[in-house]
Write a protein that holds these residues in place. Structure first.
Motif, mmCIF file in Angstrom:
data_model
loop_
_atom_site.group_PDB
_atom_site.id
_atom_site.type_symbol
_atom_site.label_atom_id
_atom_site.label_comp_id
_atom_site.label_asym_id
_atom_site.label_seq_id
_atom_site.Cartn_x
_atom_site.Cartn_y
_atom_site.Cartn_z
ATOM 1 N N ALA A 180 -32.157 -85.445 72.940
ATOM 2 C CA ALA A 180 -33.318 -86.280 72.623
ATOM 3 C C ALA A 180 -34.624 -85.494 72.657
ATOM 4 C CB ALA A 180 -33.398 -87.455 73.599
ATOM 5 N N SER A 187 -34.429 -88.357 64.987
ATOM 6 C CA SER A 187 -35.039 -89.679 65.021
ATOM 7 C C SER A 187 -34.313 -90.611 65.977
ATOM 8 C CB SER A 187 -35.060 -90.290 63.612
ATOM 9 O OG SER A 187 -33.744 -90.399 63.094
ATOM 10 N N ARG A 188 -33.022 -90.387 66.182
ATOM 11 C CA ARG A 188 -32.283 -91.136 67.198
ATOM 12 C C ARG A 188 -31.045 -90.357 67.606
ATOM 13 N NH1 ARG A 188 -29.315 -96.323 64.310
ATOM 14 N NH2 ARG A 188 -28.932 -95.406 62.269
ATOM 15 N N VAL A 247 -27.167 -90.983 69.217
ATOM 16 C CA VAL A 247 -26.146 -91.997 69.473
ATOM 17 C C VAL A 247 -24.852 -91.295 69.873
ATOM 18 C CG1 VAL A 247 -24.819 -93.922 68.534
ATOM 19 C CG2 VAL A 247 -27.174 -93.545 67.768
ATOM 20 N N ALA A 278 -28.024 -94.770 73.703
ATOM 21 C CA ALA A 278 -27.329 -95.569 72.692
ATOM 22 C C ALA A 278 -25.907 -95.047 72.508
ATOM 23 C CB ALA A 278 -28.083 -95.517 71.370
#
Length: 254
Positions: A34, A39-40, A42, A60
């Motif tokens: 992160a 952007s994300r 998972v 996530a």
């Protein structure tokens, strides 16, 4: 960014949940990832225990099938679940790399923006020791003139005919181009989501079966893999109980 996590491991049972300085390993990997420009982040897990652990720590996570043959197959399912397609860039960070460098993640992700005809990206760095060069557990890659992967192998490639079993790249041999050295493949990948979703439908390659290297399937079917050359080796991963002990000691000292 997607992090495949499988609970079963022959050498280190329940590896994603192993405690490292107070955090489960998969959570530590996700928090490290992160710090990149993703952007994300998972986690794509094969067991609800991993999903629940991630969610408990604010990471996530989604549940995928248990029968995937490879990490890429697992991430292909994750792409479908998450609605990723087309030229979306997906970076695959292994769930056993708690010291992954965020800058390396960024560099591998950016490869596909710079290489319009590449379906995948990955990384490599120069091999220094003869023992690594000869070690079948150290995967080697040979590049073409444009920085794309020519071939991956567990064998010592390229092989110097005139200096067998020697560190020929360090020998001062005038026939060896200056700065040329064998390259160690680093197990981080970027994919175009369109390609990743199609990956499970590609027939396994004979070379993939022989070498036990899933990236050879992409080369076999004519897809190009761009390679980022890192200046140094990445931080150590965790495959065995001894690796885990070393990482725990390293992080406890920081």
């Amino acid at each position: 960014m997607l992090i495949p996590a499988r609970l079963a491991s022959s050498r280190l049972p329940e590896k994603p949940l192993a405690d490292i300085a107070g955090l489960p390993m998969v959570v530590r990997v996700a928090r490290r990832a992160a710090q990149s420009a993703a952007s994300r982040v998972v986690v794509a897990a094969d067991d609800m225990r991993i999903v629940e652990t991630c969610v408990r720590h604010g990471v996530a996570a989604i549940l995928t099938r248990t029968d995937h043959a490879s990490g890429s197959d697992r991430l292909a399912e994750a792409c479908v679940q998450l609605g990723l397609d087309g030229d979306d860039t997906v970076v695959n960070v292994q769930g056993d790399e708690p010291l992954i460098d965020p800058d390396l993640i960024n560099a591998v992700g950016e490869l596909l923006m710079a290489s319009a005809d590449a379906s995948m990206g990955t990384a490599a760095h120069a091999i220094e020791s003869l023992s690594d060069y000869l070690n079948p557990n150290v995967v080697k890659v040979v590049l073409d003139a444009h920085g794309f992967a020519h071939y991956f192998s567990r064998a010592p490639i390229p092989w110097c005919r005139d200096q067998p079993d020697a560190a020929w790249w360090q020998s001062g041999n005038p026939a060896v181009p200056g700065g040329f050295a064998p390259l160690r493949h680093v197990g981080i990948y970027s994919y175009r989501a369109r390609f990743l979703r199609s990956f499970p439908g590609l027939a396994p390659a004979p070379t993939e079966a022989v070498e036990a290297l899933e990236q050879l399937r992409a080369l076999w079917h004519g897809h190009r893999i761009a390679v980022h050359l890192a200046d140094t080796a990445p931080g150590p991963g965790v495959d065995t109980p001894d690796d885990l002990a070393r990482i725990r000691a390293l992080l406890a000292a920081t």
